[in-house]
Design an enzyme around this catalytic site. Structure first.
Site, short mmCIF file in Angstrom:
data_model
loop_
_atom_site.label_atom_id
_atom_site.label_comp_id
_atom_site.label_asym_id
_atom_site.label_seq_id
_atom_site.Cartn_x
_atom_site.Cartn_y
_atom_site.Cartn_z
N HIS A 1 0.67 -1.40 0.03
CA HIS A 1 -0.14 0.20 -0.05
C HIS A 1 0.33 1.26 -0.19
CE1 HIS A 1 -2.92 -3.39 2.20
NE2 HIS A 1 -3.38 -2.30 0.92
N LYS B 1 -1.73 -6.48 -7.81
CA LYS B 1 -1.52 -8.03 -7.29
C LYS B 1 -2.67 -8.71 -7.77
CE LYS B 1 -2.14 -8.62 -2.96
NZ LYS B 1 -3.23 -9.67 -2.76
#
Length: 290
Positions: A37, A154
């Site tokens: 993140h 991802k």
């Protein structure tokens, strides 16, 4: 870093930023943040004047209530990571703030036609998941109105679905995909990793090795279906791993890649249970079969 809990306050603050000529980047998350993140935030900070991050565990994209309940929540650690990464605006709403008319309210984004983008891979194994994803992302984009949306590779299928949604709705927001961040042993960073026991954590490294093997095989001209079969067999052979799928697909359509066919990008994607924890990962190849 400014922290907001209501859409109205955040929208007002960001309207002033846009009026001042500031470029706004947006990173939607469900919290339990990690270095992956942080890389999304860093990408926004590098190209935008203001970076907004939402932390919201969206109930409409979970088809399993126990999975929703088990999803890790670490608000204090999340805020610290975001502050250090350069986030300027953190949005931590309630369910009622995101869905003032209720979670069952009609969603224009969910009513669009997505074809194979939502019916295959994750769509086939998690019914209703992508309806929830586009519902919440379209709502968040309406609140934030960013210039750029930053998403992680991802969740490759999710990125494809959101790109399609943005195009169909005619939203004026660019989408930037940021490369997957991995541990030293190759495991893709995920909020779910913290739920892995020691043995399951070691076993999970097999996932990336099999995907890397598929990419190597494609580079050598091996048939995609044979590579899928070999990877599935290797994953199933591990006593702590249970694969749901391993597929080599065209990156634009998410349909099975046909050997030798022209494609912008080919993706080897998988979902695997490591013990009780479900993990997804992918590897990309561009150009395919050189």
């Amino acid at each position: 870093m400014l922290i907001f809990t209501t859409a109205s306050e955040l929208s007002t603050a960001l309207a002033a930023e846009r009026s001042a000529g500031h470029r706004v980047g947006f990173v939607p998350t469900m919290g339990a943040l990690h270095a992956g993140h942080a890389s999304l935030v860093a990408s926004s900070v590098a190209s935008c004047d203001r970076t907004v991050v939402s932390v919201f565990v969206n109930p409409t994209q979970f088809n399993d209530g126990s999975d929703l309940d088990a999803y890790p929540r670490t608000p204090e650690a999340d805020a610290e990571l975001l502050r250090d990464a350069g986030c300027t605006h953190l949005y931590r709403p309630t369910i009622e703030d995101v869905y003032p008319a209720g979670t069952a309210a009609p969603s224009a984004a969910a009513d669009l036609e997505y074809g194979a983008l939502t019916t295959r891979l994750e769509g086939a194994h998690r019914p209703g998941h992508f309806e929830g994803v586009v519902q919440v992302v379209s709502r968040l984009l309406d609140i934030v109105r960013p210039h750029v949306l930053f998403l992680g590779q991802k969740d490759y299928q999710q990125v494809a679905v959101i790109r399609h949604m943005i195009g169909q709705l005619g939203l004026e927001v660019a989408v930037e995909t940021v490369e997957t961040v991995r541990e030293a042993d190759g495991l893709a960073l995920s909020s779910r990793n913290r739920r892995l026991g020691e043995a399951e954590r070691r076993a999970a490294t097999v996932i990336n090795r099999q995907l890397a093997g598929i990419v190597t095989g494609l580079n050598c001209g091996w048939p995609a279906r044979e590579l899928e079969r070999l990877a599935l067999a290797a994953l199933r052979a591990h006593p702590l791993l249970e694969p749901e799928y391993v597929e080599v697909v065209d990156g634009d359509t998410l349909l099975p890649y046909q050997d030798g066919a022209p494609a912008r990008e080919v993706v080897a994607a998988t979902a695997v249970h490591a013990g009780s924890v479900r993990l997804i990962d992918n590897r990309t190849l561009r150009p395919p079969n050189p």
